[in-house]
Write an enzyme that holds these catalytic residues in place. Structure first.
Site, PDB file in Angstrom:
ATOM      1  N   CYS A 134      37.379  32.701  45.753  1.00  0.00           N
ATOM      2  CA  CYS A 134      38.823  32.546  45.881  1.00  0.00           C
ATOM      3  C   CYS A 134      39.188  32.044  47.281  1.00  0.00           C
ATOM      4  CB  CYS A 134      39.534  33.841  45.515  1.00  0.00           C
ATOM      5  SG  CYS A 134      41.310  33.617  45.192  1.00  0.00           S
ATOM      6  N   HIS A 193      37.289  35.035  40.272  1.00  0.00           N
ATOM      7  CA  HIS A 193      36.766  36.300  40.800  1.00  0.00           C
ATOM      8  C   HIS A 193      35.617  36.836  39.936  1.00  0.00           C
ATOM      9  CE1 HIS A 193      39.581  37.264  44.101  1.00  0.00           C
ATOM     10  NE2 HIS A 193      40.374  36.419  43.441  1.00  0.00           N
ATOM     11  N   GLU A 246      33.355  38.842  40.743  1.00  0.00           N
ATOM     12  CA  GLU A 246      33.002  40.224  41.085  1.00  0.00           C
ATOM     13  C   GLU A 246      33.683  41.241  40.160  1.00  0.00           C
ATOM     14  OE1 GLU A 246      36.879  39.769  43.267  1.00  0.00           O
ATOM     15  OE2 GLU A 246      35.192  38.459  42.734  1.00  0.00           O
TER      16      GLU A 246
END
Length: 244
Positions: free
Chosen positions: A118, A222, A224
């Site tokens: 990001c 994202h 994660e």
């Protein structure tokens, strides 16, 4: 297969006002999701707060690391790329920008694996002389890249990836479902930056890489927070090769 030594990943942190228990103070912080993703992939996460010394001496940090993750967070200050400041640009930290630009540049020179997420992808582009779209709704005409502030709910869209690219290899596919939360994006590409992923919503650049680098990938989404994503595991695998 367990690694011979768990790779050490430098994880750049934000400096924000935060509240915990009885305290309301500035704190160095990140979402736990970044650390959980790294640890789950077999790495040790070593959080790196903004530091003026590091901006001038990045090797002092990188010497002990096997990879560098540039995490998400607040907007990059437009002064970092010579742009006028849009009214929607908020919470910028020039000290963070300077430290991360220095770390990224030297990590490239040291052939360390790099993953930008990001804001981290945007930082990679800025560090190479590129610019940013400062407020996407005014550029693309919709808010689907950040539908709800502070939430990944209803934040899914697909990204098409260039076949054979590092992005496609890391994701294991050429059409990748993502979770998104951003109001800025890459505009003019920096030196050596190659776009290899585009949103199916509007063809916005959502993955970049540096073919000259050992392993340097930026993703606008994202990974994660998505247990299905292979991106962080692919990054940690490369860092493990450095650690071996």
């Amino acid at each position: 297969m367990p690694f011979a030594r768990r790779p050490r990943i430098g994880l750049c942190t934000a400096l924000e006002r935060a509240r915990w228990t009885v305290w309301d103070r500035e704190a160095f912080l990140l979402s736990r999701a970044y650390v959980d993703a790294l640890q789950g992939a077999g790495a040790i996460a070593m959080m790196l707060p903004p530091d003026e010394w590091v901006a001038e001496h990045p090797d002092d940090v990188l010497e002990g690391l096997d990879g560098l993750m540039l995490a998400g967070g607040a907007d990059i200050d437009p002064s970092s790329y010579g742009g006028p400041r849009h009214p929607k640009v908020t919470n910028t930290r020039v000290d963070r920008d300077r430290a991360e630009i220095a770390l990224f540049g030297r990590a490239l020179e040291r052939d360390l694996p790099i993953l930008g997420i990001c804001r981290g992808m945007q930082l990679m582009n800025v560090a190479r002389g590129g610019t940013l779209i400062q407020h996407l709704p005014e550029d693309v005409g919709h808010t689907d890249h950040r539908r709800a502030l502070g939430s990944f709910d209803n934040a899914d869209h697909d990204v098409r990836l260039e076949p054979g690219s590092l992005a496609a290899r890391a994701c294991g596919e050429t059409l990748h479902a993502t979770k998104s939360h951003h109001h800025q994006a890459v505009d003019a590409l920096g030196e050596g930056i190659v776009p290899t992923g585009w949103s199916v919503l509007d063809d916005l650049v959502e993955a970049i890489e540096l073919p000259e680098a050992a392993w340097a990938l930026g993703v606008q989404w994202h990974p994660e927070v998505d247990p299905r994503s292979r991106v962080v595991r692919a990054f940690v695998h490369e860092a493990a090769l450095v650690a071996a």
